[in-house]
Design a protein around this motif. Structure first.
Motif, short mmCIF file in Angstrom:
data_model
loop_
_atom_site.label_atom_id
_atom_site.label_comp_id
_atom_site.label_asym_id
_atom_site.label_seq_id
_atom_site.Cartn_x
_atom_site.Cartn_y
_atom_site.Cartn_z
N THR A 176 11.38 95.25 68.55
CA THR A 176 11.94 94.96 69.86
C THR A 176 11.55 93.56 70.30
OG1 THR A 176 11.92 97.29 70.52
CG2 THR A 176 12.02 95.65 72.28
N LEU A 177 12.54 92.74 70.64
CA LEU A 177 12.31 91.38 71.11
C LEU A 177 13.04 91.18 72.43
CD1 LEU A 177 12.83 89.53 67.71
CD2 LEU A 177 10.66 89.85 68.89
N CYS A 178 12.41 90.46 73.33
CA CYS A 178 12.97 90.25 74.67
C CYS A 178 13.55 88.84 74.77
CB CYS A 178 11.90 90.47 75.73
SG CYS A 178 11.31 92.20 75.79
N VAL A 179 14.85 88.78 74.90
CA VAL A 179 15.57 87.51 75.00
C VAL A 179 15.51 87.02 76.44
CG1 VAL A 179 17.77 86.35 74.59
CG2 VAL A 179 17.10 88.31 73.15
N PRO A 180 15.11 85.78 76.67
CA PRO A 180 14.98 85.28 78.05
C PRO A 180 16.32 85.13 78.75
CG PRO A 180 14.63 83.52 76.47
CD PRO A 180 14.70 84.79 75.67
N ASP A 181 16.26 84.88 80.05
CA ASP A 181 17.47 84.70 80.87
C ASP A 181 18.38 83.63 80.25
OD1 ASP A 181 16.50 86.56 82.59
OD2 ASP A 181 15.75 85.12 84.07
N GLY A 182 19.66 83.92 80.29
CA GLY A 182 20.62 82.98 79.72
C GLY A 182 21.04 83.36 78.32
N GLY A 183 20.25 84.25 77.70
CA GLY A 183 20.58 84.67 76.34
C GLY A 183 20.32 83.59 75.31
N LEU A 184 20.73 83.86 74.08
CA LEU A 184 20.55 82.90 72.99
C LEU A 184 21.76 82.99 72.08
CD1 LEU A 184 18.60 80.87 71.62
CD2 LEU A 184 17.77 82.77 70.23
N PRO A 216 17.53 74.27 74.80
CA PRO A 216 17.17 73.00 75.42
C PRO A 216 15.80 72.48 74.96
CG PRO A 216 18.03 74.52 77.06
CD PRO A 216 17.84 75.31 75.80
N LYS A 217 14.92 73.39 74.57
CA LYS A 217 13.59 72.97 74.10
C LYS A 217 13.59 72.61 72.62
CE LYS A 217 10.87 75.82 77.30
NZ LYS A 217 9.82 76.87 77.39
N GLY A 218 14.71 72.81 71.93
CA GLY A 218 14.78 72.47 70.52
C GLY A 218 13.77 73.23 69.68
N ASP A 219 13.05 72.48 68.84
CA ASP A 219 12.09 73.11 67.93
C ASP A 219 10.94 73.77 68.69
OD1 ASP A 219 11.30 73.69 65.21
OD2 ASP A 219 9.63 72.30 65.53
N LEU A 220 10.60 73.26 69.86
CA LEU A 220 9.50 73.85 70.63
C LEU A 220 9.90 75.23 71.16
CD1 LEU A 220 8.19 70.73 72.59
CD2 LEU A 220 7.39 71.68 70.42
N GLY A 221 11.19 75.41 71.47
CA GLY A 221 11.66 76.73 71.86
C GLY A 221 11.64 77.69 70.69
N ARG A 222 11.97 77.19 69.52
CA ARG A 222 11.92 78.02 68.32
C ARG A 222 10.48 78.46 68.04
NH1 ARG A 222 14.30 76.07 62.59
NH2 ARG A 222 12.99 74.26 63.02
N VAL A 223 9.53 77.58 68.26
CA VAL A 223 8.12 77.92 68.07
C VAL A 223 7.74 79.13 68.92
CG1 VAL A 223 5.79 77.13 68.67
CG2 VAL A 223 7.27 75.68 67.29
N GLU A 224 8.20 79.15 70.17
CA GLU A 224 7.88 80.27 71.06
C GLU A 224 8.46 81.59 70.53
OE1 GLU A 224 9.33 79.14 74.87
OE2 GLU A 224 7.82 77.55 75.16
N ARG A 225 9.68 81.53 69.99
CA ARG A 225 10.29 82.76 69.45
C ARG A 225 9.60 83.20 68.16
NH1 ARG A 225 14.53 79.95 71.43
NH2 ARG A 225 15.05 79.02 69.41
N GLN A 226 9.13 82.25 67.38
CA GLN A 226 8.39 82.61 66.17
C GLN A 226 7.10 83.36 66.54
OE1 GLN A 226 7.94 78.75 64.38
NE2 GLN A 226 9.93 78.83 63.35
N GLN A 227 6.41 82.87 67.56
CA GLN A 227 5.20 83.54 68.02
C GLN A 227 5.53 84.95 68.51
OE1 GLN A 227 3.97 80.77 71.03
NE2 GLN A 227 2.79 79.49 69.63
N GLN A 228 6.63 85.07 69.23
CA GLN A 228 7.05 86.37 69.76
C GLN A 228 7.33 87.35 68.62
OE1 GLN A 228 10.64 86.08 72.07
NE2 GLN A 228 10.60 88.22 72.71
N LEU A 229 7.98 86.87 67.56
CA LEU A 229 8.31 87.74 66.43
C LEU A 229 7.05 88.16 65.68
CD1 LEU A 229 10.29 89.15 64.58
CD2 LEU A 229 10.65 86.97 63.38
N VAL A 230 6.14 87.23 65.45
CA VAL A 230 4.88 87.57 64.77
C VAL A 230 4.15 88.67 65.54
CG1 VAL A 230 2.58 86.71 64.17
CG2 VAL A 230 4.60 85.36 63.61
N ASN A 231 4.07 88.53 66.86
CA ASN A 231 3.39 89.54 67.68
C ASN A 231 4.10 90.89 67.57
OD1 ASN A 231 1.55 87.65 68.56
ND2 ASN A 231 2.59 87.24 70.49
N ALA A 232 5.43 90.88 67.60
CA ALA A 232 6.19 92.13 67.56
C ALA A 232 5.99 92.85 66.22
CB ALA A 232 7.67 91.85 67.79
#
Length: 331
Positions: A176-184, A216-232
């Motif tokens: 389960t992953l939570c997509v932020p406001d605005g979607g992806l 909008p955050k580019g690679d830095l936004g991807r980093v946050e999602r990678q962390q989220q996936l590792v935790n999940a």
């Protein structure tokens, strides 16, 4: 006759505790045997690579334990159909989409993402994006580059590729992953998710973690999602629903062992400890990214990420000393 029945009943009652004890002992022996057998089976299947090398000026060991966790973007083992399904293209280069440092000891655990476009010195190859180190010299050059850039002496190395990540997530029945406001919505990665928490299979999880062009955050936004996936993944893998039933645990272990490559000094015990520590990173607590100063364009390298050197050094110094890491304003 009555006396006989009484003695027989007494004898049965006396035998009952012994039967219970024997049953418990048998179950315990079976469980220990199952656990021991599983341990040696898993340990024998670990794939290894020489990931570390000694060099002049190599950092001395700090306090606590430090892992380098790497996600490889190799397409070498993918069929044309798999490349299309995973939306990974046909690039023949070998880089690292994900680079993270996991630290734990007296403090932590902390999961520190290193942006793949970090502009750092690569020994013998000038200055370039940090993910190029893997393409230029494999795991050994990548670990040396990270050690010299951070001043940390790494203890363990673990690497996973595209298909391995998909198989691990699928072996768990998805996460389960939570997509932020605005979607992806990212055409290049295949990500097409509305906002909100949702169940994702392996392919969807990969698409979610790889998207960056529409962020909008580019690679830095991807980093946050990678962390989220590792935790999940860690949270679900260490849940009783996966750890207790053999028909859940063994497929997960099998997929993980097929997906992972580690250094020769890393065994199943170390991997189990690492998994527990990652699972301890509840939500985004303990996860951060190396502080960034700017994202300029550099001729010959393209868009790169330059670290905020003073803040980055504060972060790495805290990791070396195994103390609480500082909090930085990322706005």
């Amino acid at each position: 006759m009555a006396g006989t029945r009484t003695r027989t009943g007494t004898a049965k009652r006396r035998r009952w505790p012994r039967r219970v004890l024997l049953t418990v002992l048998v179950v315990l022996v079976l469980l220990v045997g199952y656990g021991t057998g599983l341990y040696f089976w898993a340990d024998s299947r670990l794939r290894t690579t020489d990931a570390f090398t000694d060099f002049d000026g190599r950092p001395t060991a700090g306090k606590g334990t430090d892992w380098l966790l790497v996600g490889s973007d190799s397409r070498a083992d993918l069929t044309p159909e798999q490349r299309k399904e995973l939306h990974v293209g046909n690039d023949q280069g070998l880089n690292t989409d994900t680079i993270m440092i996991l630290h734990y000891g007296g403090s932590g655990p902390y999961l520190i993402s290193i942006p793949r476009d970090s502009y750092v010195p690569i020994p013998g190859h000038g200055t370039n994006k940090i993910n190029a180190a893997y393409a230029l010299g494999g795991a050994k050059l990548l670990t040396r580059t990270v050690e010299q850039a951070t001043g940390l002496r790494l203890d363990h190395y673990a690497e996973i590729n595209f298909l391995g990540l998909v198989d691990v997530v699928d072996s768990l029945g998805g996460v389960t992953l939570c997509v932020p406001d605005g979607g992806l919505h990212d055409e290049k990665s295949g990500a097409d998710f509305d906002a909100g928490c949702q169940h994702m299979g392996g392919v969807q999880a990969l698409q979610y973690a790889r998207a960056r062009y529409s962020d909008p955050k580019g690679d830095l936004g991807r980093v946050e999602r990678q962390q989220q996936l590792v935790n999940a993944i860690a949270d679900k893998a260490l849940s009783p629903a996966v750890l207790v039933p053999p028909w859940k645990l063994i497929p997960f272990l099998s997929a993980s062992l097929d997906a992972l490559t580690v250094d020769p000094g890393t065994g199943i015990g170390a991997l189990a400890t690492m998994g527990r520590k990652v699972s301890g990173l509840s939500g985004h607590s303990g996860t951060t990214t190396v502080p960034v100063a700017s994202e300029p364009y550099v001729s010959g390298a393209g868009d790169v990420v330059e670290w905020n050197r003073s803040e980055a050094e504060e972060l790495f110094a805290a990791l070396r000393a195994d103390t609480a890491i500082p909090t930085f304003d990322t706005n």
